[in-house]
Design a protein around this motif. Structure first.
Motif, PDB file in Angstrom:
ATOM      1  N   ARG A  70      22.683  -7.300 -15.258  1.00 20.63           N
ATOM      2  CA  ARG A  70      22.425  -6.191 -16.182  1.00 20.63           C
ATOM      3  C   ARG A  70      23.573  -6.031 -17.170  1.00 20.63           C
ATOM      4  N   ALA A  71      24.803  -6.176 -16.695  1.00 17.72           N
ATOM      5  CA  ALA A  71      25.954  -6.002 -17.575  1.00 17.72           C
ATOM      6  C   ALA A  71      26.037  -7.133 -18.591  1.00 17.72           C
ATOM      7  N   ALA A  72      25.852  -8.371 -18.146  1.00 20.09           N
ATOM      8  CA  ALA A  72      25.982  -9.516 -19.051  1.00 20.09           C
ATOM      9  C   ALA A  72      24.876  -9.534 -20.094  1.00 20.09           C
ATOM     10  N   GLN A  73      23.662  -9.192 -19.682  1.00 16.09           N
ATOM     11  CA  GLN A  73      22.538  -9.224 -20.622  1.00 16.09           C
ATOM     12  C   GLN A  73      22.384  -7.917 -21.391  1.00 16.09           C
ATOM     13  N   GLY A  74      23.109  -6.880 -20.983  1.00 11.53           N
ATOM     14  CA  GLY A  74      23.045  -5.613 -21.703  1.00 11.53           C
ATOM     15  C   GLY A  74      21.746  -4.866 -21.501  1.00 11.53           C
ATOM     16  N   THR A 125      15.184  -6.569 -36.758  1.00 20.22           N
ATOM     17  CA  THR A 125      15.010  -5.450 -37.680  1.00 20.22           C
ATOM     18  C   THR A 125      14.443  -4.225 -36.978  1.00 20.22           C
ATOM     19  N   GLU A 126      13.410  -4.423 -36.157  1.00 24.11           N
ATOM     20  CA  GLU A 126      12.731  -3.295 -35.521  1.00 24.11           C
ATOM     21  C   GLU A 126      13.413  -2.825 -34.241  1.00 24.11           C
ATOM     22  N   ALA A 127      14.219  -3.683 -33.645  1.00 23.30           N
ATOM     23  CA  ALA A 127      14.964  -3.288 -32.445  1.00 23.30           C
ATOM     24  C   ALA A 127      16.412  -3.726 -32.611  1.00 23.30           C
ATOM     25  N   PRO A 128      17.095  -3.165 -33.596  1.00 23.77           N
ATOM     26  CA  PRO A 128      18.458  -3.629 -33.900  1.00 23.77           C
ATOM     27  C   PRO A 128      19.419  -3.369 -32.751  1.00 23.77           C
ATOM     28  N   GLY A 129      20.206  -4.375 -32.472  1.00 22.60           N
ATOM     29  CA  GLY A 129      21.263  -4.220 -31.485  1.00 22.60           C
ATOM     30  C   GLY A 129      20.840  -4.329 -30.039  1.00 22.60           C
ATOM     31  N   VAL A 130      19.543  -4.478 -29.766  1.00 24.81           N
ATOM     32  CA  VAL A 130      19.104  -4.570 -28.370  1.00 24.81           C
ATOM     33  C   VAL A 130      19.047  -6.036 -27.948  1.00 24.81           C
ATOM     34  N   PRO A 131      19.341  -6.322 -26.692  1.00 25.24           N
ATOM     35  CA  PRO A 131      19.344  -7.720 -26.232  1.00 25.24           C
ATOM     36  C   PRO A 131      17.931  -8.297 -26.166  1.00 25.24           C
ATOM     37  N   HIS A 156      20.844 -17.015 -36.835  1.00 30.41           N
ATOM     38  CA  HIS A 156      20.558 -15.590 -36.654  1.00 30.41           C
ATOM     39  C   HIS A 156      21.424 -14.953 -35.566  1.00 30.41           C
ATOM     40  N   GLN A 157      22.330 -15.722 -35.011  1.00 35.97           N
ATOM     41  CA  GLN A 157      23.223 -15.233 -33.952  1.00 35.97           C
ATOM     42  C   GLN A 157      22.430 -14.651 -32.780  1.00 35.97           C
ATOM     43  N   VAL A 158      21.394 -15.372 -32.387  1.00 38.99           N
ATOM     44  CA  VAL A 158      20.656 -15.028 -31.170  1.00 38.99           C
ATOM     45  C   VAL A 158      21.561 -15.366 -29.995  1.00 38.99           C
ATOM     46  N   ARG A 159      21.867 -14.375 -29.180  1.00 40.57           N
ATOM     47  CA  ARG A 159      22.897 -14.548 -28.154  1.00 40.57           C
ATOM     48  C   ARG A 159      22.373 -14.977 -26.797  1.00 40.57           C
ATOM     49  N   CYS A 160      21.075 -15.223 -26.678  1.00 42.28           N
ATOM     50  CA  CYS A 160      20.541 -15.680 -25.402  1.00 42.28           C
ATOM     51  C   CYS A 160      19.317 -16.544 -25.641  1.00 42.28           C
ATOM     52  N   VAL A 161      19.281 -17.713 -25.021  1.00 41.32           N
ATOM     53  CA  VAL A 161      18.082 -18.542 -25.045  1.00 41.32           C
ATOM     54  C   VAL A 161      17.630 -18.787 -23.617  1.00 41.32           C
ATOM     55  N   ASP A 241      24.481 -19.363 -17.765  1.00 40.43           N
ATOM     56  CA  ASP A 241      24.943 -18.127 -17.130  1.00 40.43           C
ATOM     57  C   ASP A 241      24.029 -17.749 -15.977  1.00 40.43           C
ATOM     58  N   ASP A 242      22.748 -18.103 -16.126  1.00 36.86           N
ATOM     59  CA  ASP A 242      21.744 -17.738 -15.134  1.00 36.86           C
ATOM     60  C   ASP A 242      20.811 -18.918 -14.910  1.00 36.86           C
ATOM     61  N   ILE A 243      20.427 -19.109 -13.665  1.00 41.02           N
ATOM     62  CA  ILE A 243      19.447 -20.126 -13.292  1.00 41.02           C
ATOM     63  C   ILE A 243      18.234 -19.403 -12.724  1.00 41.02           C
ATOM     64  N   THR A 244      17.074 -19.633 -13.316  1.00 42.06           N
ATOM     65  CA  THR A 244      15.843 -19.047 -12.801  1.00 42.06           C
ATOM     66  C   THR A 244      15.122 -20.071 -11.949  1.00 42.06           C
ATOM     67  N   ALA A 245      14.918 -19.741 -10.685  1.00 42.15           N
ATOM     68  CA  ALA A 245      14.155 -20.599  -9.785  1.00 42.15           C
ATOM     69  C   ALA A 245      12.673 -20.407 -10.085  1.00 42.15           C
ATOM     70  N   GLU A 246      12.085 -21.384 -10.756  1.00 38.88           N
ATOM     71  CA  GLU A 246      10.685 -21.271 -11.176  1.00 38.88           C
ATOM     72  C   GLU A 246       9.782 -21.867 -10.098  1.00 38.88           C
ATOM     73  N   ALA A 247       9.124 -21.025  -9.362  1.00 35.54           N
ATOM     74  CA  ALA A 247       8.268 -21.464  -8.263  1.00 35.54           C
ATOM     75  C   ALA A 247       6.847 -21.682  -8.778  1.00 35.54           C
ATOM     76  N   ASP A 248       5.868 -21.076  -8.159  1.00 34.89           N
ATOM     77  CA  ASP A 248       4.460 -21.322  -8.479  1.00 34.89           C
ATOM     78  C   ASP A 248       4.039 -20.478  -9.677  1.00 34.89           C
ATOM     79  N   SER A 249       4.434 -20.921 -10.857  1.00 36.83           N
ATOM     80  CA  SER A 249       4.224 -20.137 -12.075  1.00 36.83           C
ATOM     81  C   SER A 249       3.104 -20.737 -12.912  1.00 36.83           C
ATOM     82  N   GLY A 250       2.762 -20.048 -13.994  1.00 34.78           N
ATOM     83  CA  GLY A 250       1.842 -20.599 -14.964  1.00 34.78           C
ATOM     84  C   GLY A 250       2.564 -21.569 -15.872  1.00 34.78           C
TER      85      GLY A 250
END
Length: 695
Positions: A70-74, A125-131, A156-161, A241-250
């Motif tokens: 929560r802290a890292a992703q804001g 533009t519509e959600a400025p400053g939110v992660p 665009h300085q997108v800080r998370c992919v 920074d984060d690893i998502t364990a993708e199990a039985d997903s779409g």
């Protein structure tokens, strides 16, 4: 065992009362024994006067998961609305999640560069400053698209992919990571560009858990993409920074069980952390099968730092899927999914998980892959087989399909056409991918003549979610807001976790308390006639959870639970008129009829989590509109107060109604005498804030 006896001595003893206590998530909950038997309370004073048998601490939904995430992703919750390709995870979805304190990923995979650019601009533009995050999908056959998305994110300085479908690291994802590295004034490494890597194999996870490959770093420095200092810093930090364990997903998935995959990846993370000693350990989250509070609670219990949802968001109003596709998703069961060849990795034999019910795509896609595997070119197809494919699958001559491919890749990736001109097998692959690629577009656009060919990425979580919300306001896709769904999932997960902790402590809870189900929150408008001396209003006691809900009955109508406290505006005395609420389940706002003619009441239900739109239904008229038109809509009736579930955004969105629609917080006080005679002073309304109960 907690027995369903009458409530006495201030303790909860019957199932509904036990639920009510356990559902006060911001308070510790105690199981105690007194002279009357076993009961439950959140009152520490009562607990001290009895024998405490078990206790669970407070567990607000925002405390679930790893606080470092929560802290890292804001964000306010350890919850991530994952990416869905072709813009299905739309800008609207990302904005709605971000405004409600959740992380959302824009589904950039398969979207043309200019549209990705437009979406990023709109979000910022519509959600400025939110992660927020943007999806970066590995496309081995379209590396130009991967490079373009990275360049857009850097510009665009997108800080998370959210990196997905990677089998190995590529220069593009390494470039994004290294370009955001620097040192602060105290010499510590600062990671500006965060990566959430979604993986389903330990060997792929290990590549993201380690620093970037040396050869790629040298090449990026030589090309001028990154500096020598950034390359040096990249040697000291993990790729993700984060690893998502993708199990039985779409979509792309290995369909591995989460209970196997998540502990495995956590163990790999711990091994590499011991080896390399990063200052900030990589977090591991869970995806695939997260469609109910119980599933989310199980993931957190397994050690997930956060949970990721995907399939269930696809049927929400903010999704860019067509209404027809959403209806198919909303009717899906747990077993209605199957694997089918993917468009982006067709030649490699990679499959994606799709919806089987209501569409013929899986069988037709499998047929194309078998033809590709057994033939070397389009010309080697037999006349009968070719005619059948043109009639049933492509619905046009294959030569016309090839011309479409040429026009498409001329704009998207011209190298694809050059590689296929002298390679008949490659040309056949592009023609077959035409169907696989367009089929998802037909679903998104809702092309009626291609309804049988809809490719809808979907995992079993969709069916589990549908079962959970059956008979509630969320059963219909038109009522599913992505942030509201996220809130229910997290609240229910916290409730399920507390119930599970009590079970582990040896407490046998009544059956109605063990299974988390969804109840429609009662959100009331307190209405009064400004031209009369008295104002009618309704008080909902704070500790009476059963008084704050509407539940659907088996006749597909909304039925009210009992009300224990009512006041007559004219007399100030308690009254107990019998209530009856009628109306179809799909109607978002329902009138409440009372026997006493002095009562004038109405109900309001928040349609979107962000609180942008409301439905108002007075006894004399019915209208759906924004909050600022409430007074005009309700005529002479003055809105004095709102009963809601303590979401600040609802109150904030309501403030434009000239102060008449006022914010109301949960309180232990009761309305004053002045408020009971109908002044325009907003009264305090008492309400249980939850919308989760047990059955």
């Amino acid at each position: 065992m907690v027995t369903p006896t009458d409530r006495a001595a201030g303790l909860a003893r019957e199932p509904e009362a036990i639920y009510r206590e356990l559902n006060l998530l911001d308070r510790p909950c105690f199981v105690v024994r007194d002279e009357l038997g076993v009961g439950v309370t959140t009152d520490a004073g009562l607990a001290r006067r009895a024998q405490v048998l078990a206790a669970v601490p407070s567990l607000p939904p925002a405390s679930l998961g790893d606080p470092a995430f929560r802290a890292a992703q804001g964000v306010g919750h350890a919850y991530h609305g994952g990416a869905m390709a072709n813009g299905i995870a739309s800008a609207d979805m990302v904005i709605a999640l971000a405004r409600a304190g959740f992380l959302g990923s824009f589904g950039a995979a398969g979207v043309l560069t200019d549209k990705v650019d437009t979406a990023i601009r709109r979000i910022t533009t519509e959600a400025p400053g939110v992660p927020f995050a943007v999806n970066l999908i590995h496309s081995p056959n379209e590396l130009a698209m991967e490079r373009a998305v990275v360049e857009l994110c850097l510009r665009h300085q997108v800080r998370c992919v959210e990196a997905s479908a990677f089998l190995d690291l590529t220069p593009q994802v390494v470039h994004y990571r290294a370009a955001g590295l620097s040192r602060d004034a105290e010499g510590r490494i600062t990671v500006a560009n965060r990566i959430i890597a979604k993986v389903s194999r330990a060997e792929v996870a290990e590549r993201f858990l380690r620093p970037a490959p040396e050869a790629m770093l040298r090449s990026l420095v030589e090309s001028g993409a990154i500096s020598a200092e950034q390359a040096e810093l990249a040697r000291q930090v993990p790729m993700a920074d984060d690893i998502t364990a993708e199990a039985d997903s779409g979509g792309h998935t290995d369909r591995r069980p989460l209970v196997v995959l998540l502990p495995e990846l956590i163990a790999v993370r711990d091994r590499i952390q011991r080896e390399l000693g990063y200052a900030r350990p990589v977090r591991v989250g869970a995806a695939g099968g997260i469609g109910t509070p119980a599933a989310a609670a199980a993931a957190f219990a397994l050690g997930a730092a956060y949970v990721v949802t995907g399939s269930i968001n696809q049927a929400c109003v903010e999704s860019d899927q067509s209404p027809g596709a959403k209806e198919l998703l909303a009717s899906a069961g747990v077993a209605d999914c199957v694997m089918a060849p993917s468009a982006d990795m067709f030649e490699m034999g990679v499959d994606v998980q799709v919806l089987q019910r209501g569409t013929m795509f899986p069988g037709r896609a499998r047929r194309l892959y078998e033809a590709y595997r057994t033939h070397d070119s389009l010309e080697s197809l037999g006349d009968t087989e070719r005619a059948e494919l043109e009639k049933r699958v492509f619905q046009r001559p294959l030569e016309d399909v090839w011309e479409d491919c040429v026009r498409f890749f001329a704009e998207r990736d011209p190298e694809q056409i050059e590689r296929a001109r002298d390679n008949p097998k490659r040309r056949m692959a592009l023609v077959f991918r035409w169907y696989l690629g367009l089929s998802s577009g037909w679903s998104i656009r809702g092309v009626p003549e291609r309804a049988a060919d809809y490719q809808i990425w979907c995992g079993p979580a969709m069916g589990a979610f549908n079962q959970w919300v059956a008979g509630t306001h969320l059963a219909a896709p038109a009522h599913r807001g992505v942030a509201e769904v996220a809130t229910h999932i997290m609240h229910g997960a916290a409730f399920a976790a507390r119930a599970g902790q009590l079970r582990l402590a040896g407490v046998r809870l009544p059956a109605p308390v063990r299974h988390v189900t969804l109840r429609v929150p009662l959100t009331g408008l307190i209405l009064g006639n400004a031209k009369r001396a008295g104002t009618s209003y309704l008080e909902v006691p704070a500790r009476s959870a059963s008084l704050g809900y509407l539940i659907p009955d088996r006749t597909n109508a909304l039925t009210m639970l009992r009300w224990s406290t009512r006041y007559s505006a004219n007399t100030g005395r308690q009254a107990s008129p019998e209530t009856a609420i009628s109306g179809p389940q799909s109607v978002p706002s329902v009138p409440m009829k009372l026997r006493s003619p002095s009562w004038r009441t109405a109900l309001l239900r928040c349609i979107t989590m962000a609180g942008q739109k409301y439905s108002f239904h007075a006894l004399t008229n019915s209208t759906t509109a924004s909050a600022d038109s409430a007074e005009r809509m309700l005529g002479t009736t003055t809105v004095h107060s709102v009963v809601h579930d303590e979401r600040p955004s609802i109150a904030d969105a309501s403030s434009s109604s000239r102060g008449k629609l006022s914010r109301c917080w949960r309180s232990s006080s009761t309305p004053s005498a002045e408020q009971r005679v109908g002044t325009t002073t907003p009264m305090r309304v008492l309400s249980s804030p939850s919308c989760i109960s047990s059955t």
